[in-house]
Scaffold this motif. Sequence first.
Motif, short mmCIF file in Angstrom:
data_model
loop_
_atom_site.label_atom_id
_atom_site.label_comp_id
_atom_site.label_asym_id
_atom_site.label_seq_id
_atom_site.Cartn_x
_atom_site.Cartn_y
_atom_site.Cartn_z
N GLU A 83 8.93 -8.46 16.30
CA GLU A 83 7.56 -7.87 17.29
C GLU A 83 6.60 -7.73 15.99
N VAL A 84 5.14 -7.81 16.43
CA VAL A 84 4.06 -7.50 15.57
C VAL A 84 3.48 -6.29 16.14
N VAL A 85 3.02 -5.32 15.24
CA VAL A 85 2.13 -4.25 15.63
C VAL A 85 1.09 -4.08 14.94
N SER A 86 -0.02 -3.76 15.38
CA SER A 86 -1.21 -3.58 14.58
C SER A 86 -1.31 -2.16 13.96
N LYS A 87 -1.73 -2.29 12.75
CA LYS A 87 -1.96 -1.12 12.03
C LYS A 87 -2.78 0.05 12.55
N ALA A 88 -3.60 -0.38 13.42
CA ALA A 88 -4.79 0.34 14.40
C ALA A 88 -3.87 0.87 15.34
N GLN A 89 -2.91 0.34 15.96
CA GLN A 89 -2.07 0.94 16.70
C GLN A 89 -0.47 1.54 16.08
N ALA A 90 -0.84 2.02 15.14
CA ALA A 90 0.54 2.76 14.48
C ALA A 90 1.22 3.71 15.58
N TRP A 91 0.52 4.23 16.44
CA TRP A 91 1.19 5.07 17.73
C TRP A 91 2.33 4.10 18.38
N ASN A 92 2.05 2.96 18.51
CA ASN A 92 3.11 2.31 19.10
C ASN A 92 4.41 1.77 18.46
N LEU A 93 4.35 2.21 17.12
CA LEU A 93 5.53 1.72 16.16
C LEU A 93 6.59 2.39 16.61
N VAL A 94 6.81 3.53 17.00
CA VAL A 94 8.05 4.34 17.28
C VAL A 94 8.62 3.42 18.38
N SER A 95 7.96 3.13 19.68
CA SER A 95 8.26 2.70 20.75
C SER A 95 8.74 1.08 20.57
N THR A 96 8.10 0.73 19.77
CA THR A 96 8.37 -0.69 19.32
C THR A 96 9.42 -0.89 18.61
N SER B 201 0.95 -1.14 0.07
CA SER B 201 -0.03 -0.11 -0.17
C SER B 201 0.99 1.17 -0.15
N GLU B 202 0.66 2.22 -0.96
CA GLU B 202 1.32 3.43 -1.27
C GLU B 202 1.07 4.34 0.00
N THR B 203 -0.10 4.18 0.40
CA THR B 203 -0.78 5.07 1.67
C THR B 203 0.13 4.58 2.90
N THR B 204 0.13 3.18 3.19
CA THR B 204 1.02 2.67 4.34
C THR B 204 2.52 3.28 4.18
N ARG B 205 2.71 2.93 3.11
CA ARG B 205 4.26 3.51 2.90
C ARG B 205 4.65 4.83 3.11
N ARG B 206 3.88 5.68 2.78
CA ARG B 206 3.71 7.00 2.98
C ARG B 206 3.69 7.37 4.40
N ILE B 207 2.83 6.94 5.22
CA ILE B 207 2.64 7.03 6.84
C ILE B 207 3.77 6.35 7.34
N LEU B 208 4.42 5.11 7.03
CA LEU B 208 5.36 4.73 7.74
C LEU B 208 6.59 5.75 7.30
N ARG B 209 7.00 6.10 6.31
CA ARG B 209 7.95 7.24 5.95
C ARG B 209 7.77 8.38 6.83
N ALA B 210 6.83 8.98 7.05
CA ALA B 210 6.44 10.07 7.99
C ALA B 210 7.08 9.85 9.33
N ILE B 211 6.61 8.26 9.74
CA ILE B 211 7.01 8.06 11.04
C ILE B 211 8.50 7.83 11.54
N VAL B 212 9.15 7.29 10.28
CA VAL B 212 10.44 6.92 10.37
C VAL B 212 11.16 8.33 10.37
N HIS B 213 10.73 9.55 9.51
CA HIS B 213 11.57 10.57 9.41
C HIS B 213 11.30 11.41 10.74
#
Length: 128
Positions: A100-113, A11-23
């Motif tokens: 680790e497994v992270v739910s997309k519904a809990q994307a806010w957990n991704l950085v700490s994970t 998903s391009e949308t998910t990749r865009r969100i992940l890029r923003a989180i990473v950056h």
Amino acid sequence: MKLRILIVDDSETTRRILRAIVHSRDWTVCGEAETGRAGIAKFDELRPDLVLIDLAMPDMNGLEAASTMSALNAKTPLVLFTVLDMSALLEPARAAGISEVVSKAQAWNLVSTIERVVANHLSQSPSH
């Protein structure tokens, strides 16, 4: 540490969100792939510090791709980022080499994970 992250998601949308989180953390997206097979090729080519991988992709699922990535380099942490039920995925994800497994519904957990996975990885490295 300037973390180099590979994103594997169809998903391009998910990749865009992940890029923003990473950056947002001053980490680097060293590459992206839309399929499991392309993700494996990028993993082998780019040697990332961490991989964010989706479960459901067109050519091979994230567990299959993760298993191949782990066979290529078991030291690289893999984080499964999925919409599916995490509890049902924990055992097969671990078997595939996923940290680790992270739910997309809990994307806010991704950085700490990611921070936890990297800290755990560094503490288990013989050079650290």
